[in-house]
Motif scaffolding. Structure first.
Motif, PDB file in Angstrom:
ATOM      1  N   SER A 190       0.680  -1.279   0.086  1.00 37.29           N
ATOM      2  CA  SER A 190      -0.250  -0.184  -0.107  1.00 37.29           C
ATOM      3  C   SER A 190       0.795   1.059  -0.346  1.00 37.29           C
ATOM      4  CB  SER A 190      -0.834  -0.115   1.064  1.00 37.29           C
ATOM      5  OG  SER A 190      -0.010   0.050   2.744  1.00 37.29           O
ATOM      6  N   ASP A 192       2.814   2.296   2.705  1.00 35.95           N
ATOM      7  CA  ASP A 192       2.876   2.328   4.598  1.00 35.95           C
ATOM      8  C   ASP A 192       3.776   1.644   4.666  1.00 35.95           C
ATOM      9  OD1 ASP A 192      -0.379   3.897   4.184  1.00 35.95           O
ATOM     10  OD2 ASP A 192      -1.057   1.983   4.852  1.00 35.95           O
ATOM     11  N   LYS A 325       6.800   4.467  -3.177  1.00 34.08           N
ATOM     12  CA  LYS A 325       5.585   3.073  -2.923  1.00 34.08           C
ATOM     13  C   LYS A 325       5.575   2.270  -4.489  1.00 34.08           C
ATOM     14  CE  LYS A 325       1.234   1.418  -3.600  1.00 34.08           C
ATOM     15  NZ  LYS A 325      -0.379   1.970  -4.326  1.00 34.08           N
TER      16      LYS A 325
END
Length: 448
Positions: A190, A192, A325
């Motif tokens: 994701s 995170d 990411k």
């Protein structure tokens, strides 16, 4: 290192009977070291197309203006990429890309590889290469271990088998000892992420006062962040031959304020702070006993690898400049063409490990693992390791500037070993006392 013969356990005896000792190279072959081969055993000549230069002694002098204690300056900071490999043009370069890198280029549109001029910067102390040459016709593979290693850091400078190349990595020269404060980032699919802070002390037997015969190294790893792990400490004592004598490990649990044995801290154990994105034997490229795989030498290959990776250590960078990411910021990674030994490990029948097959790409100049393709037990490519090499010019030591593992299934990755937002500078060549790496010392080191 202080090495002597250790009495064989029954399993090691069985292995030695099944796999008799293999003699080293002839003295006439060994005389090639320093002639057409480098003192460490690499091809001295460059590649036919000139992309890989001839080795001319490596980088053993610091850039102008640098002094010890400062962050390592990039001697190639003014260079620009020759070209950039992306998912769109990857097929053009596939002959010099590992399967793992090809898959990353196809899977992630943001993953790209800026390719720079190649510099063969690896330089080792003359005492290290002299000892390797003197010992080369004495060291032997016995089972999955080595015998007659002496103090050699390159037991097989002219390797014939996969396990010989692997042993060159396992005992390669790393300066005798190091201390480091660094961060590890676990980035989920994701985007995170979590950060973990660690402090490492790793001392090899040659730099360890009171080291036992047959010992390779001892180390302590302290968690400094987050609060839930702060104060947790791992202690490891590694013998040279972990087939003959197993790794000894302990953990200090800060919450319980107690020390307990950690007998499973090896192979595919998942440690605190890794979230399963890499396992114990992937740390440092590869570590521990090699006895769960059958190793095959597939030869030597020219590949694009992360090399002279000074840029990612620039203290002007914030972690947010690096972490993205799907992968780290490609602008902080430098790829160069180099020759690597290709070693394939296939999980032995009846042995247990998360990875059914793994392929290591090991630098011919330094014997460091530079890439790993790890496959699941069904044969699917699962994880890709990228290990960026740096020549620490003041210490004449080639070591990692970062370690990166991509999980192709989850879309996440783990980045290990950067310290941009701290004042910390890796210390190489440190010494220590064996008594400081015992369970009682672990209790004393506990601060919580």
């Amino acid at each position: 290192m202080k090495i002597s013969t250790i009495p064989l356990a029954s399993i090691a005896l069985a292995l030695s009977l099944a796999f008799p000792a293999v003699a080293g190279p002839a003295r006439t072959d060994i005389e090639r070291l320093g002639a057409d081969l480098t003192p460490a055993g690499a091809e001295k000549a460059g590649s036919k197309d000139g992309a890989i230069p001839a080795w001319d002694g490596g980088l053993s002098k610091a850039p102008a203006g640098w002094s010890p204690g400062q962050p390592y300056a990039d001697p190639f900071a003014d260079e620009k990429p020759l070209f950039t490999i992306t998912g769109q043009n990857a097929e053009q370069y596939k002959d010099k890309l590992s399967p793992g890198l090809l898959e990353l280029l196809k899977k992630y549109p943001t993953f790209r590889m800026p390719v720079y001029p190649s510099h063969r910067t690896v330089a080792l102390p003359k005492a290290v290469t002299d000892q390797a040459k003197a010992q080369a016709d004495k060291v032997e593979i016995e089972g999955f271990g080595v015998k007659n290693l002496g103090t050699s850091n390159i037991p097989f400078p002219i390797p014939k088998t996969g396990i010989e190349v692997l042993w060159n990595h396992l005992v390669r020269y790393t300066g005798g000892g190091l201390e480091d404060d660094y961060s590890t980032f676990l980035v989920r699919g994701s985007g995170d992420y979590s950060r973990f802070g660690l402090r490492l002390k790793r001392i090899y037997a040659g730099n360890l006062e009171g080291a036992r015969d047959g010992e390779l190294m001892r180390y302590m790893s302290f968690y400094t962040y987050p609060a839930s792990l702060e104060g947790t400490i791992y202690l490891v004592q590694d013998p040279v031959n972990q087939v003959e004598s197993s790794r000894a490990a302990w953990i200090y649990n800060a919450g319980q304020r107690r020390v307990r044995r950690a007998p499973d801290l090896a192979y595919d154990m998942i440690t605190d702070g890794s979230e399963g994105m890499y396992v114990v034997d992937q740390v440092d490229g590869y570590n521990g006993a090699p006895d769960r795989y059958d190793w095959k030498l597939l030869g030597k290959k020219e590949l694009y690898v992360a090399y002279n990776s000074y840029k990612i250590g620039d203290k002007s960078l914030k972690y947010a400049d690096i972490i993205q990411k799907s992968s780290i910021n490609p602008d902080v990674v430098r790829y160069e063409p180099h020759r690597v030994w290709v070693v394939e490990g296939t999980l032995k029948s009846g042995a247990k490990h998360l990875y059914g097959k793994r392929t290591f790409y090991i630098d011919e100049d330094s014997w460091n693992v530079l890439l790993e393709d790890a496959y699941d037990t069904r044969g699917g490519l699962w994880r890709v390791g990228i290990h960026g090499l740096i020549q620490y010019y003041d210490a004449q030591v080639p070591l990692y500037g970062f370690n990166l593992w991509h999980d192709l299934t989850s879309g996440g990755y783990a980045l290990y070993g950067i310290n941009n937002e701290t004042r910390a500078v890796r210390k190489i060549g440190t010494t220590g006392k064996a008594s400081d790496f015992e369970p009682d010392a672990l209790r004393r080191a506990g601060t919580k």
